[in-house]
Design a protein around this motif. Sequence first.
Motif, mmCIF file in Angstrom:
data_model
loop_
_atom_site.group_PDB
_atom_site.id
_atom_site.type_symbol
_atom_site.label_atom_id
_atom_site.label_comp_id
_atom_site.label_asym_id
_atom_site.label_seq_id
_atom_site.Cartn_x
_atom_site.Cartn_y
_atom_site.Cartn_z
ATOM 1 N N ILE A 149 24.400 -63.179 -23.937
ATOM 2 C CA ILE A 149 24.964 -63.138 -24.993
ATOM 3 C C ILE A 149 24.659 -62.121 -26.099
ATOM 4 O O ILE A 149 25.458 -61.417 -26.709
ATOM 5 N N LEU A 150 23.325 -61.921 -26.338
ATOM 6 C CA LEU A 150 22.932 -61.039 -27.293
ATOM 7 C C LEU A 150 23.346 -59.692 -26.825
ATOM 8 O O LEU A 150 23.670 -58.844 -27.606
ATOM 9 N N VAL A 178 26.966 -59.183 -27.480
ATOM 10 C CA VAL A 178 27.086 -59.116 -28.912
ATOM 11 C C VAL A 178 27.028 -57.659 -29.362
ATOM 12 O O VAL A 178 27.645 -57.014 -30.085
ATOM 13 N N PHE A 238 29.467 -54.616 -28.969
ATOM 14 C CA PHE A 238 30.570 -54.555 -29.943
ATOM 15 C C PHE A 238 30.042 -53.606 -30.753
ATOM 16 O O PHE A 238 31.114 -53.240 -31.643
ATOM 17 N N PHE A 275 31.146 -67.255 -23.003
ATOM 18 C CA PHE A 275 31.239 -66.159 -24.162
ATOM 19 C C PHE A 275 32.072 -65.255 -24.200
ATOM 20 O O PHE A 275 32.709 -64.554 -24.839
ATOM 21 N N SER A 284 34.994 -63.724 -26.272
ATOM 22 C CA SER A 284 35.129 -62.546 -26.866
ATOM 23 C C SER A 284 36.228 -61.723 -26.239
ATOM 24 O O SER A 284 36.731 -61.000 -27.271
#
Length: 144
Positions: free
Chosen positions: A21-22, A25, A28, A86, A90
């Motif tokens: 997930i890091l 993120v 983006f 996730f 997203s």
Amino acid sequence: MNNIDMQSVLKAGGIGAGVAILLGVLSFIPVVGGFIAILFLCGGFFIPVASGMLYGYFAPGKEDTATAAIGGALAGGASGILLAIFNAISTTVVGAATDSVGSGLAGGAMSGVVGALCFGIMGFVLGAVGGLVWPFIQNQMGGN
């Protein structure tokens, strides 16, 4: 084989999902997003394998091969499913922000279903591979 430590499964799966997930993120971010996305695509297969190995690391005592493989599969599958959730969220948010809301929601839902199948199945399989590798590493380190 009956002594799978579920705390170790959750801990290893959570760490694997957190790393995934890091990276998701960070992809983006406009300046470094492309580089992170390529790194994530190329290295994404190692996250469930590492989750499977982490299960063996966190599990108390010496793991036999079958228990390590099952625990690793559960940890890798947990990280894959959390990553799929996730990705669905997203994709829905990005799709809704760039297109009309209907196609963003439909794209996010479809991505969630396909992602859950792909990431979940691959997470279980690759996590089991990591779990199978762990006893050999544990033997080389001298055991617990």
